[in-house]
Enzyme design. Sequence first.
Site, short mmCIF file in Angstrom:
data_model
loop_
_atom_site.label_atom_id
_atom_site.label_comp_id
_atom_site.label_asym_id
_atom_site.label_seq_id
_atom_site.Cartn_x
_atom_site.Cartn_y
_atom_site.Cartn_z
N GLU A 44 8.62 7.19 32.69
CA GLU A 44 9.73 7.26 31.40
C GLU A 44 9.40 5.82 30.76
O GLU A 44 9.37 5.56 29.65
CB GLU A 44 11.06 7.12 31.91
CG GLU A 44 11.39 8.63 32.36
CD GLU A 44 12.65 8.96 33.13
OE1 GLU A 44 13.04 10.04 33.34
OE2 GLU A 44 13.40 8.08 33.26
N ASN A 72 27.06 13.33 27.89
CA ASN A 72 27.29 12.48 28.95
C ASN A 72 26.80 11.18 28.66
O ASN A 72 26.59 10.55 29.74
CB ASN A 72 26.82 13.23 30.34
CG ASN A 72 25.29 13.40 30.22
OD1 ASN A 72 24.63 13.02 29.27
ND2 ASN A 72 24.98 14.01 31.50
N TYR A 125 12.13 14.75 28.47
CA TYR A 125 12.78 16.05 29.07
C TYR A 125 11.73 16.94 29.56
O TYR A 125 12.27 18.28 29.77
CB TYR A 125 14.20 16.15 28.41
CG TYR A 125 15.14 15.58 28.39
CD1 TYR A 125 15.64 15.02 29.72
CD2 TYR A 125 15.88 14.73 27.34
CE1 TYR A 125 16.65 14.29 29.76
CE2 TYR A 125 17.05 14.08 27.25
CZ TYR A 125 17.39 13.62 28.51
OH TYR A 125 18.52 13.08 28.79
N PHE A 141 19.55 25.36 28.35
CA PHE A 141 20.01 24.38 27.58
C PHE A 141 19.15 23.48 26.86
O PHE A 141 19.65 22.47 26.07
CB PHE A 141 21.15 23.43 28.47
CG PHE A 141 20.61 22.85 29.63
CD1 PHE A 141 19.93 21.45 29.44
CD2 PHE A 141 20.64 23.32 30.93
CE1 PHE A 141 19.31 21.00 30.51
CE2 PHE A 141 19.92 22.55 31.89
CZ PHE A 141 19.42 21.55 31.92
N LYS A 201 22.51 7.07 24.84
CA LYS A 201 22.47 8.36 23.98
C LYS A 201 23.30 8.54 22.64
O LYS A 201 24.24 7.49 22.50
CB LYS A 201 22.88 10.06 24.90
CG LYS A 201 22.31 10.13 26.22
CD LYS A 201 22.32 11.22 26.80
CE LYS A 201 21.68 11.54 28.18
NZ LYS A 201 22.08 12.61 28.97
N HIS A 254 21.46 8.05 29.83
CA HIS A 254 20.29 8.64 30.73
C HIS A 254 20.04 7.44 31.60
O HIS A 254 19.96 6.18 31.25
CB HIS A 254 19.07 9.06 30.05
CG HIS A 254 17.84 9.14 30.80
ND1 HIS A 254 17.48 10.21 31.48
CD2 HIS A 254 16.79 8.30 30.94
CE1 HIS A 254 16.55 10.32 32.23
NE2 HIS A 254 16.02 8.94 31.87
N THR A 269 25.76 13.89 36.72
CA THR A 269 25.46 14.45 35.53
C THR A 269 26.36 15.31 34.85
O THR A 269 26.58 15.06 33.58
CB THR A 269 24.28 15.76 35.57
OG1 THR A 269 23.06 14.99 36.41
CG2 THR A 269 23.91 16.37 34.61
N ARG A 304 21.91 5.10 39.15
CA ARG A 304 22.43 5.96 39.11
C ARG A 304 24.01 6.35 39.68
O ARG A 304 24.63 7.07 39.19
CB ARG A 304 21.62 7.16 40.10
CG ARG A 304 20.03 7.42 39.48
CD ARG A 304 20.32 8.09 38.18
NE ARG A 304 20.44 9.59 38.56
CZ ARG A 304 20.38 10.72 37.81
NH1 ARG A 304 19.80 10.63 36.79
NH2 ARG A 304 20.95 11.86 38.17
N ARG A 341 30.12 7.63 33.31
CA ARG A 341 30.17 8.82 32.94
C ARG A 341 31.63 9.09 33.30
O ARG A 341 32.45 10.01 32.57
CB ARG A 341 29.43 10.00 33.46
CG ARG A 341 27.92 9.93 32.69
CD ARG A 341 26.87 10.52 33.59
NE ARG A 341 25.61 10.92 32.74
CZ ARG A 341 24.57 11.02 33.28
NH1 ARG A 341 24.25 11.40 34.67
NH2 ARG A 341 23.70 11.19 32.65
P1 DAT Z 1 20.89 13.50 34.65
O1 DAT Z 1 21.05 13.23 33.00
O2 DAT Z 1 21.89 13.20 35.27
O3 DAT Z 1 19.47 12.79 35.28
P2 DAT Z 1 19.32 15.99 34.55
O4 DAT Z 1 18.13 15.06 34.60
O5 DAT Z 1 19.44 17.05 35.37
O6 DAT Z 1 20.64 15.10 34.75
O7 DAT Z 1 19.45 16.66 33.03
C1 DAT Z 1 19.21 15.80 31.89
C2 DAT Z 1 20.36 16.02 30.81
O8 DAT Z 1 20.38 17.59 30.43
C3 DAT Z 1 21.67 15.93 31.26
O9 DAT Z 1 22.06 14.49 31.27
C4 DAT Z 1 22.33 16.80 30.19
C5 DAT Z 1 21.61 17.92 30.19
N1 DAT Z 1 21.79 18.95 31.35
C6 DAT Z 1 21.81 19.01 32.51
N2 DAT Z 1 21.91 20.12 33.00
C7 DAT Z 1 22.76 20.74 32.15
C8 DAT Z 1 23.42 22.02 32.17
N3 DAT Z 1 23.86 22.72 33.19
N4 DAT Z 1 24.19 22.46 30.88
C9 DAT Z 1 23.87 21.54 29.67
N5 DAT Z 1 23.25 20.39 29.71
C10 DAT Z 1 22.62 20.01 30.79
MG MG Z 2 17.68 13.15 34.86
#
Ligand code: DAT
Ligand code: MG
Length: 169
Positions: free
Chosen positions: A145, A131, A68, A76, A28, A134, A110, A104, A121
């Site tokens: 993806e 974080n 996304y 968010f 990122k 991805h 996350t 992962r 992370r």
């Molecule tokens: P990951 O990146 O671990 O697969 P995710 O797919 O649930 O997690 O979410 C994608 C991204 O969105 C994550 O890396 C950061 C952001 N995100 C997720 N949950 C969040 C939250 N509760 N508040 C802020 N950003 C969030």
């Molecule tokens: Mg994800």
Amino acid sequence: MICSLLALFSLFSPAMAAARERTFLMLKPDAVQRGLVGKIIQRFEEKGFKLVAMKYMWASEELLKQHYADLATYPFFPSLIKYMNSGPVVPMVWEGQNVVKTGRVMLGTTNPVDSAPGTIRGDYCIQTGRNIIHGSDAVESAQKEIALWFKPEELVAWQSAANSWVYED
Ligand code: DAT
Ligand code: MG
């Protein structure tokens, strides 16, 4: 002819088929800005996974919204898109046995507050909204993806010289 024989063989060889699983990883904008690109890539290389494709690009809002899309209803979402669109990213495809699941685990959770030390992370970041990396969460999402970020001809088919030292069969 040789290619089709190899393809046929792989259909009947579970070990080879497993070794060909692919995941989509993306460094990122914060990983780029903080100069962590090399360090993070090094972890996957050292693990034994094989790099199949990589780009350096400033992703459009449209592409990021597609990437996304599952999160579009979350509060968010706008700040997530803004962050991801705030600078260059490094999308990549990595290949190897169980690379989706192991990838992962290597990323950590996350929210970095729950990420174990030793994970990416866990070692390099503090907040969910920064974080740094991805990683696909399932084989099916990885396929989606990869198709979103790469053209088929951008995926490089190659045999690693280390293959027989990383895999026993
Ligand atoms: P990951 O990146 O671990 O697969 P995710 O797919 O649930 O997690 O979410 C994608 C991204 O969105 C994550 O890396 C950061 C952001 N995100 C997720 N949950 C969040 C939250 N509760 N508040 C802020 N950003 C969030
Ligand atoms: Mg994800």
